[in-house]
Write a protein that holds these residues in place. Sequence first.
Motif, PDB file in Angstrom:
ATOM      1  N   ALA A  48       4.754   9.470  -8.357  1.00  0.00           N
ATOM      2  CA  ALA A  48       5.588   9.350  -9.652  1.00  0.00           C
ATOM      3  C   ALA A  48       5.553  10.622 -10.896  1.00  0.00           C
ATOM      4  CB  ALA A  48       5.739   8.339 -10.589  1.00  0.00           C
ATOM      5  N   GLY A  49       4.300  10.869 -10.845  1.00  0.00           N
ATOM      6  CA  GLY A  49       3.479  11.830 -11.977  1.00  0.00           C
ATOM      7  C   GLY A  49       2.664  11.304 -12.612  1.00  0.00           C
ATOM      8  N   GLY A  50       2.164  12.206 -13.682  1.00  0.00           N
ATOM      9  CA  GLY A  50       1.491  12.370 -14.234  1.00  0.00           C
ATOM     10  C   GLY A  50      -0.161  12.561 -14.897  1.00  0.00           C
ATOM     11  N   PRO A  51      -1.018  12.166 -15.116  1.00  0.00           N
ATOM     12  CA  PRO A  51      -2.356  13.200 -14.861  1.00  0.00           C
ATOM     13  C   PRO A  51      -3.438  12.480 -13.874  1.00  0.00           C
ATOM     14  CG  PRO A  51      -2.241  12.005 -16.710  1.00  0.00           C
ATOM     15  CD  PRO A  51      -0.865  12.532 -16.262  1.00  0.00           C
ATOM     16  N   PRO A  52      -3.775  13.087 -13.088  1.00  0.00           N
ATOM     17  CA  PRO A  52      -4.950  12.417 -12.288  1.00  0.00           C
ATOM     18  C   PRO A  52      -5.688  11.019 -12.955  1.00  0.00           C
ATOM     19  CG  PRO A  52      -5.046  14.645 -11.665  1.00  0.00           C
ATOM     20  CD  PRO A  52      -3.952  14.564 -13.100  1.00  0.00           C
ATOM     21  N   LEU A  53      -5.547  10.148 -12.028  1.00  0.00           N
ATOM     22  CA  LEU A  53      -7.139   8.940 -12.423  1.00  0.00           C
ATOM     23  C   LEU A  53      -8.155   9.457 -13.031  1.00  0.00           C
ATOM     24  CD1 LEU A  53      -7.119   5.534 -13.432  1.00  0.00           C
ATOM     25  CD2 LEU A  53      -8.067   5.817 -11.140  1.00  0.00           C
ATOM     26  N   ARG A  54      -8.646  10.670 -12.813  1.00  0.00           N
ATOM     27  CA  ARG A  54     -10.265  11.203 -12.746  1.00  0.00           C
ATOM     28  C   ARG A  54      -9.907  11.564 -13.970  1.00  0.00           C
ATOM     29  NH1 ARG A  54      -8.107  14.061  -8.614  1.00  0.00           N
ATOM     30  NH2 ARG A  54      -7.621  16.455  -8.911  1.00  0.00           N
ATOM     31  N   LEU A  55      -9.011  12.679 -14.691  1.00  0.00           N
ATOM     32  CA  LEU A  55      -8.880  13.309 -15.711  1.00  0.00           C
ATOM     33  C   LEU A  55      -8.407  12.279 -17.205  1.00  0.00           C
ATOM     34  CD1 LEU A  55      -8.382  15.868 -17.385  1.00  0.00           C
ATOM     35  CD2 LEU A  55      -5.857  15.760 -16.949  1.00  0.00           C
ATOM     36  N   LEU A  56      -7.842  10.929 -16.414  1.00  0.00           N
ATOM     37  CA  LEU A  56      -7.694   9.679 -17.955  1.00  0.00           C
ATOM     38  C   LEU A  56      -8.883   9.967 -17.572  1.00  0.00           C
ATOM     39  CD1 LEU A  56      -4.371   7.779 -16.442  1.00  0.00           C
ATOM     40  CD2 LEU A  56      -3.997   9.865 -18.332  1.00  0.00           C
ATOM     41  N   ILE A  57     -10.036   9.204 -16.808  1.00  0.00           N
ATOM     42  CA  ILE A  57     -10.791   8.200 -16.546  1.00  0.00           C
ATOM     43  C   ILE A  57     -12.154   9.311 -17.737  1.00  0.00           C
ATOM     44  CG2 ILE A  57     -13.042   7.904 -15.545  1.00  0.00           C
ATOM     45  CD1 ILE A  57     -11.519   6.659 -13.481  1.00  0.00           C
ATOM     46  N   ALA A  58     -12.062  10.618 -17.244  1.00  0.00           N
ATOM     47  CA  ALA A  58     -13.142  11.736 -18.143  1.00  0.00           C
ATOM     48  C   ALA A  58     -12.776  11.378 -19.931  1.00  0.00           C
ATOM     49  CB  ALA A  58     -12.666  13.288 -17.177  1.00  0.00           C
ATOM     50  N   THR A  59     -11.008  12.390 -20.202  1.00  0.00           N
ATOM     51  CA  THR A  59     -10.730  11.647 -21.306  1.00  0.00           C
ATOM     52  C   THR A  59     -11.224  10.509 -22.182  1.00  0.00           C
ATOM     53  OG1 THR A  59      -8.594  13.480 -21.062  1.00  0.00           O
ATOM     54  CG2 THR A  59      -8.949  12.094 -22.931  1.00  0.00           C
ATOM     55  N   HIS A  83       0.855  -1.005   0.056  1.00  0.00           N
ATOM     56  CA  HIS A  83       0.473  -0.021   0.298  1.00  0.00           C
ATOM     57  C   HIS A  83       0.669   1.618   0.118  1.00  0.00           C
ATOM     58  CE1 HIS A  83      -4.160  -2.179  -0.108  1.00  0.00           C
ATOM     59  NE2 HIS A  83      -3.287  -3.160   1.049  1.00  0.00           N
ATOM     60  N   ARG A  84       2.087   1.591   0.566  1.00  0.00           N
ATOM     61  CA  ARG A  84       2.849   2.261   0.346  1.00  0.00           C
ATOM     62  C   ARG A  84       3.589   2.302  -0.517  1.00  0.00           C
ATOM     63  NH1 ARG A  84       6.069   1.033   4.788  1.00  0.00           N
ATOM     64  NH2 ARG A  84       7.590   0.437   2.572  1.00  0.00           N
ATOM     65  N   ILE A  85       4.299   0.876  -1.595  1.00  0.00           N
ATOM     66  CA  ILE A  85       4.451   1.433  -2.438  1.00  0.00           C
ATOM     67  C   ILE A  85       3.013   1.716  -3.827  1.00  0.00           C
ATOM     68  CG2 ILE A  85       5.885  -0.136  -4.526  1.00  0.00           C
ATOM     69  CD1 ILE A  85       6.827  -1.287  -2.683  1.00  0.00           C
ATOM     70  N   ALA A  86       1.675   1.478  -3.835  1.00  0.00           N
ATOM     71  CA  ALA A  86       1.285   1.813  -5.180  1.00  0.00           C
ATOM     72  C   ALA A  86       0.685   2.962  -5.557  1.00  0.00           C
ATOM     73  CB  ALA A  86      -0.264   1.000  -4.568  1.00  0.00           C
ATOM     74  N   PRO A  87       0.701   4.142  -4.696  1.00  0.00           N
ATOM     75  CA  PRO A  87       0.103   5.411  -5.221  1.00  0.00           C
ATOM     76  C   PRO A  87       1.957   5.998  -6.135  1.00  0.00           C
ATOM     77  CG  PRO A  87       0.163   5.370  -2.762  1.00  0.00           C
ATOM     78  CD  PRO A  87       0.642   3.933  -3.193  1.00  0.00           C
ATOM     79  N   HIS A  88       2.849   4.794  -6.064  1.00  0.00           N
ATOM     80  CA  HIS A  88       3.222   5.210  -7.254  1.00  0.00           C
ATOM     81  C   HIS A  88       3.310   5.116  -7.544  1.00  0.00           C
ATOM     82  CE1 HIS A  88       6.632   7.307  -3.564  1.00  0.00           C
ATOM     83  NE2 HIS A  88       6.205   6.892  -2.926  1.00  0.00           N
ATOM     84  N   ARG A  89       3.050   3.820  -8.359  1.00  0.00           N
ATOM     85  CA  ARG A  89       2.339   2.920  -9.646  1.00  0.00           C
ATOM     86  C   ARG A  89       1.515   3.580 -10.040  1.00  0.00           C
ATOM     87  NH1 ARG A  89       4.669  -2.603  -7.797  1.00  0.00           N
ATOM     88  NH2 ARG A  89       7.081  -1.955  -7.700  1.00  0.00           N
ATOM     89  N   ALA A  90       0.402   4.065  -9.680  1.00  0.00           N
ATOM     90  CA  ALA A  90      -1.252   4.395 -10.402  1.00  0.00           C
ATOM     91  C   ALA A  90      -0.577   6.245 -10.787  1.00  0.00           C
ATOM     92  CB  ALA A  90      -2.186   4.852  -8.620  1.00  0.00           C
ATOM     93  N   PRO A  91      -1.596   6.146 -12.252  1.00  0.00           N
ATOM     94  CA  PRO A  91      -1.613   7.293 -12.961  1.00  0.00           C
ATOM     95  C   PRO A  91      -1.939   8.511 -12.108  1.00  0.00           C
ATOM     96  CG  PRO A  91      -2.436   5.471 -13.622  1.00  0.00           C
ATOM     97  CD  PRO A  91      -2.108   4.855 -12.459  1.00  0.00           C
ATOM     98  N   GLY A  92      -0.868   9.285 -11.673  1.00  0.00           N
ATOM     99  CA  GLY A  92      -0.960  10.632 -11.277  1.00  0.00           C
ATOM    100  C   GLY A  92      -0.959  10.280  -9.563  1.00  0.00           C
ATOM    101  N   GLY A  93      -0.167   9.625  -9.499  1.00  0.00           N
ATOM    102  CA  GLY A  93       0.553   9.389  -8.187  1.00  0.00           C
ATOM    103  C   GLY A  93       1.952  10.366  -8.080  1.00  0.00           C
TER     104      GLY A  93
END
Length: 96
Positions: A37-48, A25-35
């Motif tokens: 580590a950078g990248g767009p937030p997941l809600r933005l990806l879903i909205a797109t 659980h500590r590592i997972a946010p780094h791998r998620a979109p928008g974590g």
Amino acid sequence: MRRPAPPAPHGTAPHRTAPHRTARHRIAPHRAPGGSAGGPPLRLLIATVVQEVRTAGDAPSLEAALVAWRARVTARGLAMLKAAALLSDYAGARAG
């Protein structure tokens, strides 16, 4: 560069004592979109994606858009694999 943890004294627990679930659980946010580590937030990806589906129009247009999207994702993935192989070859050549 991060320093390696010092070795644990004989007979003690290793430096990392967090349960696997906690560590995951500590590592997972780094791998998620928008974590972190950078990248767009997941809600933005879903909205797109939702916007693309809505603007595609009829089923054949949506299918064509999905085929094109899959081709782009496949090409990007293959390019990353090729880059990883080249980097591995380069690192291996430098190491020995």
